[in-house]
Design an enzyme around this catalytic site. Structure first.
Site, mmCIF file in Angstrom:
data_model
loop_
_atom_site.group_PDB
_atom_site.id
_atom_site.type_symbol
_atom_site.label_atom_id
_atom_site.label_comp_id
_atom_site.label_asym_id
_atom_site.label_seq_id
_atom_site.Cartn_x
_atom_site.Cartn_y
_atom_site.Cartn_z
ATOM 1 N N SER A 211 0.849 -1.189 0.000
ATOM 2 C CA SER A 211 0.000 0.000 0.000
ATOM 3 C C SER A 211 0.889 1.244 0.000
ATOM 4 O O SER A 211 1.650 1.442 -0.939
ATOM 5 C CB SER A 211 -0.945 -0.032 1.208
ATOM 6 N N HIS A 238 -2.639 -0.974 -3.359
ATOM 7 C CA HIS A 238 -3.785 -0.102 -3.116
ATOM 8 C C HIS A 238 -3.609 1.160 -3.956
ATOM 9 O O HIS A 238 -2.696 1.946 -3.715
ATOM 10 C CB HIS A 238 -3.879 0.278 -1.636
ATOM 11 N N ASP A 331 -4.128 -5.119 5.767
ATOM 12 C CA ASP A 331 -4.534 -5.910 4.607
ATOM 13 C C ASP A 331 -3.421 -6.883 4.246
ATOM 14 O O ASP A 331 -2.249 -6.506 4.199
ATOM 15 C CB ASP A 331 -4.841 -4.988 3.418
#
EC number: 3.1.1.61
Length: 387
Positions: A211, A238, A331
């Site tokens: 991310s 992301h 995540d």
């Protein structure tokens, strides 16, 4: 201690609204504003903020040039505001190459009509970036190196992979979940070795999730892989829908392996990295086919690392090598848990080389990491593990 922020934007309206939103957070104080890149450098030197928010299109000096100067003179985490267009994506990726740590869409409608939504996202990023910078002593050196690095080439020729000095891995103790299949139970040794050479295995898939800080981290890892890399790769970053195609194109120009934005029905093959499209979910099946699904509004992340990791565990069992790189949140943790239950391998990036030590920390704290590697060593270790 409150996070000191410098707000840089040539739009008076946007500058005021960002200042108001940040000032509503008791943990944040706006210490100054600037209307162009030249002022941003002067204010950064004078005020020494913890974080800078930066527009990219400004008079006198643009945001990217300002980021390069700031990283060389007073390295400070910079959060870019970007338009959600292909050109905006290209410029934002240039800014990340220059040393910016993350970006947010510049949406005048949201900041006018939905300030609470903007506040939650903006303040969370500011606070996380500041906490990470205070923990890490390596930001200045890494940022200066990014600023001094050449811009991405525009030719489509494959770039040579950079070489890196070997470094030591720090394996962590891993407890296999009680639900892991007995035939594939994967335990760390009682006394983990400190050898930097990973265990070689006939992996059928390499899956990498990341991310915040991921675009630069993925570039660093993938440019170390040879064109003959023997395993397919799936990448979960992301990123908004407008950005992933431009990011895949950039990686394809920089890397010896091939990189493309994944499409429904794409087939996995050695030496090809498929990047999950923004706003959607990516899964893989046992036939080596990619399935692209609409983004589920119930999920925070689109694409979501857990979704792709989970499908890889189901389809490839113990033949997956997964890597969790820098990023906010957790995540990838539950997907990594499924991979561990299936007997697959999980690596995490170390704290010192992360922009945000969130996702890798979640892996380490859950005792799911087989090894923890510095960013500069992950590409080399992938080659050692898979060739």
């Amino acid at each position: 201690m409150a996070v000191k922020v410098l707000v840089v934007d040539d739009s008076g309206f946007f500058r005021r609204r960002v200042t108001e939103i940040l000032s509503s957070d008791p943990n944040i104080v706006v210490v100054g504003t600037a209307t162009n890149g030249k002022e941003a450098i002067e204010q950064a030197l004078a005020l020494k903020p913890d974080v800078i928010t930066m527009d990219y299109e400004m008079p006198m000096m643009d945001g990217i040039t300002a980021v390069r100067h700031i990283m060389q003179r007073i390295p400070t985490p910079v959060l870019m505001f970007s338009s959600l267009t292909h050109e905006g994506a290209r410029v934002t990726l240039d800014a990340l190459d220059a040393g910016a740590v993350d970006f947010l869409p510049k949406n005048f409608e949201d900041i006018s009509r939905n300030p609470q939504k903007v506040k939650q996202l903006l303040c969370e990023k500011i606070n996380s970036i500041s906490r990470s910078n205070r923990r890490s002593s390596g930001f200045g050196a890494a940022s200066a190196a990014s600023a001094a690095a050449p811009a991405a080439p525009t030719s489509s020729s494959r770039a040579p992979a950079p070489t890196t000095a070997p470094a030591r891995a720090v394996p962590t103790r891993t407890a296999a979940p009680a639900t892991a299949p007995a035939a594939h139970a994967h335990h760390a040794p009682a006394h983990p070795t400190t050898s930097g050479t990973p265990k070689r295995k006939a992996y059928k898939l390499v899956a990498i999730g990341t991310s915040t800080g991921g675009p630069v981290a993925l570039q660093r890892v993938l440019t170390q892989l040879p064109a003959s890399f023997p395993a397919p790769l799936v990448l979960i970053q992301h990123m908004p829908a407008a950005f992933t195609k431009a990011f895949a194109e950039r990686l394809d120009k920089l890397c010896k392996i091939s990189v493309k934005e994944a499409e429904d029905g794409d087939v996995l093959r050695p030496g090809l990295a498929l990047l999950a499209p923004g706003g959607k979910q990516m899964m893989v099946d046992a036939r080596g086919t990619v399935k692209i699904l609409p983004g589920d509004e119930r999920l925070n992340y689109k694409p979501c690392v857990d979704i792709t990791f989970g499908s890889a565990a189901k389809s490839y069992g113990d033949k997956v090598l997964s890597v969790v790189l820098t990023g906010m949140g957790a995540d990838g943790r539950e997907g990594a848990r499924l991979l561990k239950q299936a007997g697959s391998t999980v690596w995490a990036q170390d704290e010192a080389s992360c922009v945000i030590y969130g996702m890798p920390m979640a892996i380490v704290k859950a005792e799911l990491a087989d090894a923890i590697y510095s960013l500069d060593d992950i590409g080399r270790h992938l080659v050692e593990a898979c060739l």
